[in-house]
Design an enzyme around this catalytic site. Structure first.
Site, mmCIF file in Angstrom:
data_model
loop_
_atom_site.group_PDB
_atom_site.id
_atom_site.type_symbol
_atom_site.label_atom_id
_atom_site.label_comp_id
_atom_site.label_asym_id
_atom_site.label_seq_id
_atom_site.Cartn_x
_atom_site.Cartn_y
_atom_site.Cartn_z
ATOM 1 N N HIS A 150 12.010 -20.660 31.799
ATOM 2 C CA HIS A 150 13.264 -19.898 31.796
ATOM 3 C C HIS A 150 14.208 -20.403 30.716
ATOM 4 O O HIS A 150 13.926 -21.360 29.996
ATOM 5 C CB HIS A 150 13.933 -19.968 33.173
ATOM 6 C CG HIS A 150 14.318 -21.355 33.604
ATOM 7 N ND1 HIS A 150 15.300 -22.100 32.996
ATOM 8 C CD2 HIS A 150 13.839 -22.131 34.614
ATOM 9 C CE1 HIS A 150 15.430 -23.262 33.593
ATOM 10 N NE2 HIS A 150 14.545 -23.320 34.577
ATOM 11 N N CYS A 158 10.999 -27.090 36.147
ATOM 12 C CA CYS A 158 10.615 -25.953 35.325
ATOM 13 C C CYS A 158 10.514 -26.352 33.856
ATOM 14 O O CYS A 158 10.828 -27.473 33.484
ATOM 15 C CB CYS A 158 11.642 -24.832 35.482
ATOM 16 S SG CYS A 158 11.805 -24.229 37.182
#
Length: 335
Positions: A150, A158
């Site tokens: 992202h 992430c």
């Protein structure tokens, strides 16, 4: 009243923990159209120049140590070619796979990204889910959710990119799906799996896992096409000769042999042995230099002791009177 405030405080803490452990979840509301931003004319021209197109299949490769995310696109030759490399803004944890929810590790392995894993309304500008835990992860009882690639340059397990970077990556994935491709492969590695790097981490606790996924890495390197992967005997298997999904805990079938892969693996094994031998030699030489230094020091210390240079006997305390030393007598004159 105090009881109510206590319960409210506990609730706030639970919410905070849930957010912290839920990796990169969260979505914005409204009619934001960022997920439909068209690819720039520069990107489209670059794809055309390499014999590809926005609609062509793609592969994403991630290298933690190098902080790099690569986009590979299928070309008119049938093979994939590197289109662009993006710097990873942040990933959490260290090299090594993710094991459990909340360990803040970013995943490693092979993942299949489908349109359902795309997140156009992410709080982190744009995102797509890695698909963790995959079949391999589940076979090992690994847990975790909302592990994304992202924007926003902030990570809790992430792979975080800049907003500009994820906008382009997202658009490339979107156009690939529009071209009729049902998925694309995500390959996440701790580092570029060269013989030198494998030798450098040969004593790491994760080396067995890394050797397992290195076969998929090598296949892509020699064929420039994404390998078919599955899981059996709780291990990754690449290009199995059988058809249909495998039992992750069941026996592994034969694999389709590839002469180029076999040659690369043998060359890498030889190189790793050479690197290991060189490292052992370097360590032995360092130990020898250290031993010679200690021997020389002991020799000169012994010489000093022979000529009274061995220092004060530790059993004899120095005499300090505190009195001023008398002036020396003048020399005796003889006529």
């Amino acid at each position: 009243m105090s009881s109510f405030l206590h319960r409210l405080g506990a609730f706030v803490i639970l919410v905070w923990l849930a957010v912290g452990l839920a990796a990169c979840a969260g979505f914005v509301k409204g009619g934001d159209n960022r997920h439909n931003q068209p690819l720039s004319s520069t990107v489209v021209a670059g794809l055309k120049a390499m014999g590809s197109s926005p609609e062509a299949p793609m592969v994403v490769r991630i290298f933690k140590e190098e902080k790099t995310l690569e986009i590979w696109k299928k070309t008119n030759s049938g093979q994939f070619k590197l289109f662009k490399a993006y710097e990873i803004c942040a990933f959490s944890g260290d090299i090594g796979p993710k094991f459990k929810e909340g360990d803040r590790q970013s995943p490693e392995g092979f993942y299949t990204i489908t349109p359902g894993l795309m997140h156009p309304k992410s709080n982190y500008y744009l995102a797509f889910n890695t698909g963790f835990p995959n079949k391999f992860d589940r076979a090992h009882g690994r847990t975790g959710s909302d592990l994304m690639v992202h924007g926003d340059c902030s990570s809790r397990g992430c792979y975080a990119m800049t907003d500009a970077g994820i906008a382009e990556i997202y658009a490339l994935a979107r156009e690939s799906f529009k071209g009729g491709n049902s998925s694309f492969q995500l390959q996440a590695f701790p580092f570029r799996m060269s013989a030198a790097n494998m030798a450098r981490y040969s004593q790491n606790q994760h080396i067995g896992f890394w050797k397992d996924i290195k076969e998929g890495y090598d296949l892509f390197e020699v064929t420039k096409t994404p390998p078919v992967w599955d899981v059996c005997e709780k291990q990754y298997i690449f290009n199995p000769a059988s058809t249909g999904p495998l039992n992750a805990l069941g026996p592994c079938p034969a694999t389709i042999q590839n002469a180029a892969l076999t040659a690369k693996q043998q060359a890498d094994e030889n190189a790793m042995s050479s690197y290991a031998a060189a490292e052992q030699k370097k360590e032995a030489e360092a130990e020898a230099v250290k031993a010679r230094g200690e021997a020389v020091g002991s020799f000169f210390s012994g010489i000093g002791n022979m000529f009274g240079g061995g220092g004060q006997d530790p059993n004899i305390a120095p005499v300090i009177s505190g009195k001023t030393a008398p002036k020396p007598m003048p020399p005796l004159r003889r006529s």
